[in-house]
Design a protein around this motif. Structure first.
Motif, mmCIF file in Angstrom:
data_model
loop_
_atom_site.group_PDB
_atom_site.id
_atom_site.type_symbol
_atom_site.label_atom_id
_atom_site.label_comp_id
_atom_site.label_asym_id
_atom_site.label_seq_id
_atom_site.Cartn_x
_atom_site.Cartn_y
_atom_site.Cartn_z
ATOM 1 N N UNK A 1 27.473 34.086 40.833
ATOM 2 C CA UNK A 1 27.640 32.732 40.306
ATOM 3 C C UNK A 1 29.003 32.141 40.668
ATOM 4 N N UNK A 2 29.928 33.002 41.060
ATOM 5 C CA UNK A 2 31.278 32.552 41.430
ATOM 6 C C UNK A 2 31.437 32.649 42.942
ATOM 7 N N UNK A 3 32.145 31.679 43.503
ATOM 8 C CA UNK A 3 32.375 31.654 44.945
ATOM 9 C C UNK A 3 33.361 32.732 45.382
ATOM 10 N N UNK A 4 34.368 32.985 44.587
ATOM 11 C CA UNK A 4 35.434 33.918 44.952
ATOM 12 C C UNK A 4 35.196 35.287 44.315
ATOM 13 N N UNK A 5 34.423 36.137 45.016
ATOM 14 C CA UNK A 5 34.085 37.459 44.481
ATOM 15 C C UNK A 5 35.301 38.369 44.405
ATOM 16 N N UNK A 6 36.242 38.201 45.295
ATOM 17 C CA UNK A 6 37.448 39.036 45.281
ATOM 18 C C UNK A 6 38.272 38.733 44.033
ATOM 19 N N UNK A 7 38.361 37.452 43.673
ATOM 20 C CA UNK A 7 39.097 37.070 42.463
ATOM 21 C C UNK A 7 38.425 37.656 41.229
ATOM 22 N N UNK A 8 37.096 37.709 41.227
ATOM 23 C CA UNK A 8 36.367 38.294 40.096
ATOM 24 C C UNK A 8 36.751 39.762 39.948
ATOM 25 N N UNK A 9 36.783 40.501 41.048
ATOM 26 C CA UNK A 9 37.150 41.926 41.006
ATOM 27 C C UNK A 9 38.582 42.117 40.514
ATOM 28 N N UNK A 10 39.483 41.245 40.960
ATOM 29 C CA UNK A 10 40.881 41.321 40.507
ATOM 30 C C UNK A 10 40.993 40.998 39.015
#
Length: 185
Positions: free
Chosen positions: A152-161
């Motif tokens: 649902x979020x464009x920035x998957x790397x930011x989600x992991x962080x």
């Protein structure tokens, strides 16, 4: 600090030391996704001025850059800011709006609740308010894990962080609560 004229005529108000912010850092760069936050802290009489400058750089990978001697309040501020940035970029669908709203509520709540804990009237009140912060961080961690599974979020790397950072904040608050409860009794 004594402030005169703040209440009833002739009454004097006292401000506790817990209400005065002190600085232990000057500058802290911080990035999530393509957003870079450059936070400067400078004393201004009895309060703290925070200037956030946002710059976009798509070549940078997300990083939580926090110098040693970090300030927990500042770390919570940056966490809340990155949650806001993440939710603004989420998919505009029924599910996306629902998750974004829940994540926005729980992810920005620890910052003001930590401020409430700093101004607690007793150790029992302090522990209770820290537990509210911990509860909200755990909820945020769960919403972020859901975002990691459902795109649902464009920035998957930011989600992991953010998952990693929320986990670290949960550990910090858990340890603080245990320490405070030992002092209590």
């Amino acid at each position: 600090m004594v402030v005169e004229g703040a209440g009833v005529k002739g009454e004097r108000w006292r401000t506790s030391n817990a209400e005065r912010l002190t600085l232990n850092i000057e500058r802290r760069p911080f990035s999530v996704g393509c957003l870079t936050f450059d936070v400067e802290c400078s004393p201004s009489k009895f309060d703290q001025d925070i200037l956030c400058k946002y710059s976009i750089d798509s070549s940078e990978s997300p990083k939580w850059i926090l110098e040693e001697g970090y300030d927990l309040e500042e770390r919570l501020l940056l966490f809340s800011a990155s949650i806001i940035t993440l939710t603004d970029g989420m998919l505009k669908s029924r599910a996306g709006n629902h998750v974004a709203a829940q994540l926005l509520r729980s992810g920005t709540s620890p910052f003001p609740n930590h401020g409430e804990a700093q101004a607690a009237e007793s150790l029992k009140d302090f522990i209770r308010k820290l537990k509210v912060c911990l509860k909200e961080l755990r909820e945020t961690w769960r919403w972020l894990r859901l975002l990691d599974k459902v795109p649902l979020a464009e920035d998957v790397v930011a989600v992991k962080e953010l998952i990693r950072e929320s986990d670290e904040l949960i550990r910090i608050f858990s340890a603080s609560i245990r320490t405070a409860e030992k002092r209590k009794g």
